[in-house]
Every structure is written in structure tokens, then in C-alpha cells.
Design a protein around this motif. Structure first.
Motif, PDB file in Angstrom:
ATOM      1  N   ALA A  22       0.828  -1.208   0.000  1.00 55.08           N
ATOM      2  CA  ALA A  22       0.000   0.000   0.000  1.00 55.08           C
ATOM      3  C   ALA A  22       0.862   1.257   0.000  1.00 55.08           C
ATOM      4  N   GLU A 166     -11.251  -1.495   8.916  1.00 52.60           N
ATOM      5  CA  GLU A 166     -10.142  -1.752   9.835  1.00 52.60           C
ATOM      6  C   GLU A 166      -8.786  -1.283   9.318  1.00 52.60           C
ATOM      7  N   ALA A 167      -8.746  -0.797   8.067  1.00 47.14           N
ATOM      8  CA  ALA A 167      -7.487  -0.370   7.443  1.00 47.14           C
ATOM      9  C   ALA A 167      -6.789   0.744   8.226  1.00 47.14           C
ATOM     10  N   GLY A 169      -4.545   4.299   8.382  1.00 42.98           N
ATOM     11  CA  GLY A 169      -4.635   5.568   7.653  1.00 42.98           C
ATOM     12  C   GLY A 169      -6.091   5.955   7.440  1.00 42.98           C
ATOM     13  N   ALA A 198      -8.183  -5.096   0.832  1.00 42.17           N
ATOM     14  CA  ALA A 198      -7.296  -4.369   1.759  1.00 42.17           C
ATOM     15  C   ALA A 198      -8.011  -4.135   3.077  1.00 42.17           C
ATOM     16  N   GLY A 221      -0.720  -2.612   4.097  1.00 43.22           N
ATOM     17  CA  GLY A 221       0.006  -1.431   4.533  1.00 43.22           C
ATOM     18  C   GLY A 221       0.793  -1.745   5.796  1.00 43.22           C
ATOM     19  N   THR A 222       0.060  -1.915   6.895  1.00 44.07           N
ATOM     20  CA  THR A 222       0.695  -2.051   8.208  1.00 44.07           C
ATOM     21  C   THR A 222       1.700  -3.213   8.255  1.00 44.07           C
ATOM     22  N   LEU A 225       4.811  -2.186   6.564  1.00 45.20           N
ATOM     23  CA  LEU A 225       5.463  -1.106   7.315  1.00 45.20           C
ATOM     24  C   LEU A 225       6.451  -1.705   8.329  1.00 45.20           C
ATOM     25  N   PHE A 232      10.417   3.328   7.518  1.00 42.74           N
ATOM     26  CA  PHE A 232       9.889   3.940   8.745  1.00 42.74           C
ATOM     27  C   PHE A 232      10.928   3.858   9.876  1.00 42.74           C
ATOM     28  N   ALA A 307      -1.713   3.429  11.553  1.00 46.79           N
ATOM     29  CA  ALA A 307      -1.600   1.959  11.471  1.00 46.79           C
ATOM     30  C   ALA A 307      -2.998   1.368  11.471  1.00 46.79           C
TER      31      ALA A 307
HETATM   32  C1  LIG Z   1       0.882   5.050   7.959  1.00 48.65           C
HETATM   33  C2  LIG Z   1      -0.101   4.892   6.856  1.00 48.65           C
HETATM   34  C3  LIG Z   1      -0.171   5.875   5.872  1.00 48.65           C
HETATM   35  C4  LIG Z   1      -1.084   5.728   4.806  1.00 48.65           C
HETATM   36  N1  LIG Z   1      -1.097   6.652   3.789  1.00 48.65           N
HETATM   37  C5  LIG Z   1      -1.819   6.411   2.671  1.00 48.65           C
HETATM   38  C6  LIG Z   1      -1.683   7.220   1.500  1.00 48.65           C
HETATM   39  O1  LIG Z   1      -0.883   8.152   1.428  1.00 48.65           O
HETATM   40  N2  LIG Z   1      -2.469   6.912   0.434  1.00 48.65           N
HETATM   41  C7  LIG Z   1      -3.341   5.860   0.438  1.00 48.65           C
HETATM   42  O2  LIG Z   1      -4.011   5.610  -0.561  1.00 48.65           O
HETATM   43  N3  LIG Z   1      -3.499   5.096   1.537  1.00 48.65           N
HETATM   44  C8  LIG Z   1      -2.736   5.324   2.627  1.00 48.65           C
HETATM   45  N4  LIG Z   1      -2.833   4.468   3.708  1.00 48.65           N
HETATM   46  C9  LIG Z   1      -3.735   3.311   3.623  1.00 48.65           C
HETATM   47  C10 LIG Z   1      -2.993   2.160   2.976  1.00 48.65           C
HETATM   48  O3  LIG Z   1      -2.724   2.488   1.646  1.00 48.65           O
HETATM   49  C11 LIG Z   1      -3.764   0.825   3.014  1.00 48.65           C
HETATM   50  O4  LIG Z   1      -4.952   0.925   2.294  1.00 48.65           O
HETATM   51  C12 LIG Z   1      -4.056   0.356   4.382  1.00 48.65           C
HETATM   52  O5  LIG Z   1      -2.873   0.420   5.127  1.00 48.65           O
HETATM   53  C13 LIG Z   1      -4.557  -1.070   4.348  1.00 48.65           C
HETATM   54  O6  LIG Z   1      -4.826  -1.515   5.621  1.00 48.65           O
HETATM   55  P1  LIG Z   1      -3.784  -2.343   6.530  1.00 48.65           P
HETATM   56  O7  LIG Z   1      -2.910  -1.310   7.165  1.00 48.65           O
HETATM   57  O8  LIG Z   1      -4.672  -3.069   7.457  1.00 48.65           O
HETATM   58  O9  LIG Z   1      -2.993  -3.227   5.613  1.00 48.65           O
HETATM   59  C14 LIG Z   1      -1.941   4.595   4.767  1.00 48.65           C
HETATM   60  C15 LIG Z   1      -1.861   3.635   5.774  1.00 48.65           C
HETATM   61  C16 LIG Z   1      -0.944   3.744   6.797  1.00 48.65           C
HETATM   62  C17 LIG Z   1      -0.846   2.669   7.827  1.00 48.65           C
END
Ligand SMILES: Cc1cc2nc3c(=O)[nH]c(=O)nc-3n(C[C@H](O)[C@H](O)[C@H](O)COP(=O)(O)O)c2cc1C
Length: 343
Positions: A22, A166-167, A169, A198, A221-222, A225, A232, A307
Motif C-alpha cells: 500500500a 479496519e485499514a 490511515g 485491503a 500497509g501495516t 510497514l 519507517f 496503522a
Molecule cells: C501510515 C499509513 C499511511 C497511509 N497513507 C496512505 C496514503 O498516502 N495513500 C493511500 O491511498 N493510503 C494510505 N494508507 C492506507 C494504505 O494504503 C492501506 O490501504 C491500508 O494500510 C490497508 O490496511 P492495513 O494497514 O490493514 O494493511 C496509509 C496507511 C498507513 C498505515
């Protein structure tokens, strides 16, 4: 015979495994993106912030995409949030990101070959869709509902990333919450274009579940990370490893609600929002500063720690390759086991 999980998404994006990293702006993900692409999934370049202004945006995104191009021979993606109801500086910054990505690609043969996907999010991508498609890139958009997924299909997008509440961000509006387990099958029933699941994805179990729900792959994403190669700060990653159930909270992000981990910084922002003493612009700037504080200084007390709820399921720092390989091997084991249990 060894099983291998390959979906239509792999062919479409030219990747070995149906996994996308992500975008996680305003954090830098250049090392992470290269490591993910090198390990056979799709790395994504993130934007360095929405309030930086067009000049910084152009300079930084250019630097980011060329760094990833240099550090992997495989395909990769770029992400830009495209929300509209935001201050002027953010609209100009968004325009600068999209224009720079497209121009750099036009002028560089390697980018034309390997920067294959534009992932937009956080708003209606209609004002950029034609330019993205004309540039030769595939276009996916992050959607929180079957309603929006259908709209994207009608607009001509190549795929959607269905992201549950639950995602990490930015997440759903309080009156329009749909969790991953309901969202994914709703979206895969609603559209014919590829759907990537996602929100809460982190391991073999969640990949198999996503495939069973009709998705063509997952975006994480998380989980990504918290890897050795991720750009990070180590304090940020450790904060997630240490997080347990109920460590997360939803505050207000830049484009609406956003999920982060509970700490002094997040509670302070929530308090300032309730008091209403700062203008929206001042508040947005303060949030950006708190996001950078956690990245730049590793300040996990006063900084914001974006997160997902899945933070409670992540308790180890692995290499990107180990994360991906364990998901793929584990997923084939689960599928074989399920198959053996059928009578
Ligand atoms: C620290 C952080 C920053 C994020 N920034 C963006 C971003 O700039 N653009 C975006 O489309 N999604 C962003 N997201 C959402 C992620 O792209 C992704 O959809 C999400 O993390 C998925 O959920 P998960 O963390 O459970 O995997 C961010 C997520 C996190 C954790």
C-alpha cells in the motif's frame, strides 16, 4: 505437484505474487517499494505529504520514482490521494504529483516499461483518469463500498482496491462503515474488474480468505510497514509490534476519519479538534508535523502513528521477502489442507 497461486492480477501487473504494498504517505516508502518488487510482489511509491506545495511535491516524487526504478528491475506502482474538498495548496500539490509522474514516465523508457500502475485514493479520480490511461498506466482506485466500486468500473478503471474499515490511515466516514469481511464479497459481486482486498491483510490466512471472497489479491500497509527494509523509523515499527488488541483509534485525518494507534499525540489532536480553537488549515499543518515527527525523529509519544487494526496481529520484524514467502507458502498449505478436509 507443488501448488502456485497466480491470479489474473499477476498477469495484469506483471508480478509473481498477487500482493501489492500500500501507498503510505506522507511517509517515504522507496526502500520498501523496491524490496517488495524485488521479492515478486508490487511495491508502491508514496507521496511525501499533501501540504508541501507543488515545488517540493515535484522534486520529491521525481526523486522517489527514480530511486525505486534504480533499486528494482521489476514493476512498481505510484499512489496519490486525490480528495477534492481540501485547501487550495493540497489541490495544487495533488496536481503536481500526477503531472510529474506522467511526465517522468513519458520521458523515460524504463519507467514506461516498469512503472505500470497508478493507485488513486481518498476522493473521486475522475479529473485524472483520462490522463493516467492516456499515459499508458493501469489505473486502480481505493474504494470503501460496492457503490463506489461500480462507479469506478463505469468510469473505465482497470481495478479497485476494496478497503475495509479496519485499514490503517484514512478510513470510512462514521455513517458509512463497512468492514472487510462484508465489503470484499459485496464488491466482488458488484463488479467484473479485478478487486484487491485491503484492510487487515497480513498473512496466509487473510490471503486465502480474500481469494475465497472473490478478490484477485491483497494490498497490505501495516504488515509491510513493519519489515526490516521499510523506511519507517525503528521506534514506529516497534510501537506497532508492541501494540495489542484495542491499541488503535480513529481520529480525523486530512480527508476524513483516519486510523492510528492511541498515544499522547493522537489524543492531543482529538482534543484540539473538539475544542475547535485552531483553523482547519492550522490543524492540517499540525497533523502533518506530527506525522513527520514520528517518521523523522521516531517520536512515538507526540507524533502520530498511522496503522491498521491488524497491528494487534503483527508481533515480529521480518524481512520483506520472509513476509511474502511465508504468506505464499502458508496459503498453499491452507488450500491443500482444506482440500484434504473435503469428503
Ligand atoms: C501510515 C499509513 C499511511 C497511509 N497513507 C496512505 C496514503 O498516502 N495513500 C493511500 O491511498 N493510503 C494510505 N494508507 C492506507 C494504505 O494504503 C492501506 O490501504 C491500508 O494500510 C490497508 O490496511 P492495513 O494497514 O490493514 O494493511 C496509509 C496507511 C498507513 C498505515
Amino acid at each position: 505437484m507443488a501448488l502456485s497461486i497466480k491470479t489474473e492480477l499477476c498477469d495484469l501487473l506483471g508480478i509473481k505474487y498477487p500482493i501489492i504494498q500500500a501507498g503510505m504517505g506522507p511517509y517515504c516508502t522507496v526502500n520498501l517499494a523496491a524490496a517488495v518488487s524485488n521479492a515478486g510482489a508490487l511495491g508502491t511509491v508514496s507521496i511525501p505529504g499533501m501540504t508541501v506545495g507543488p515545488e517540493v511535491a515535484t522534486k520529491k516524487i521525481r526523486e522517489y520514482i527514480h530511486t525505486v526504478k534504480k533499486n528494482t528491475k521489476n514493476n512498481f506502482a505510484v499512489n496519490t490521494p486525490v480528495g477534492e474538498n481540501v485547501p487550495e495548496v493540497m489541490l495544487k500539490t495533488t496536481d503536481a504529483y500526477v503531472s510529474t509522474v506522467i511526465e517522468e514516465r513519458e520521458n523515460d523508457r524504463e519507467l514506461r516499461k516498469r512503472m505500470v500502475l497508478y493507485i488513486t485514493s481518498a476522493g473521486n479520480p475522475v479529473r485524472y483518469h483520462k490522463r493516467i490511461k492516456d499515459s499508458g498506466m493501469l489505473h486502480f482506485h481505493v474504494t470503501p463500498s460496492a457503490y463506489h466500486a461500480k462507479k469506478m468500473e463505469k468510469m473505465g478503471l482497470d481495478g479497485v482496491i476494496a478497503s475495509g474499515y479496519e485499514a490503517g490511515g484514512h478510513t470510512h466516514r462514521a455513517d458509512r462503515i463497512v468492514h472487510t469481511f462484508v465489503l470484499i464479497p459485496s464488491v466482488t459481486d458488484a463488479v467484473k474488474i479485478p478487486v484487491v482486498a485491503a484492510g487487515g491483510m497480513c498473512d496466509a490466512k487473510t490471503l486465502v480468505a480474500a481469494l475465497a471472497l472473490g478478490a484477485q489479491g491483497i494490498q497490505m500497509g501495516t504488515r509491510f510497514l513493519v519489515t526490516k527494509e521499510s523506511d519507517f523509523h525503528s521506534n514506529y515499527k516497534q510501537f506497532i509490534v508492541d501494540a495489542g488488541e484495542w491499541s488503535d483509534m480513529v481520529g480525523t485525518g486530512v480527508y476524513g476519519p483516519a486510523r492510528c494507534l492511541r498515544n499522547k499525540g493522537a489524543i492531543e489532536i482529538l482534543k484540539l479538534e473538539t475544542e475547535g480553537t485552531l483553523s482547519e488549515e492550522e490543524l492540517t499543518k499540525l497533523k502533518d508535523e506530527k506525522l513527520w515527527a514520528s517518521e523523522r525523529d521516531g517520536d512515538v509519544v507526540n507524533g502520530l502513528i498511522g496503522a491498521g487494526q491488524v497491528a494487534s496481529r503483527i508481533d515480529s520484524m521480518l524481512s520483506v521477502r520472509d513476509v511474502i514467502e511465508s504468506i505464499m507458502h502458508g496459503a498453499t498449505d491452507i488450500i491443500k489442507k482444506l482440500n484434504g478436509e473435503l469428503r
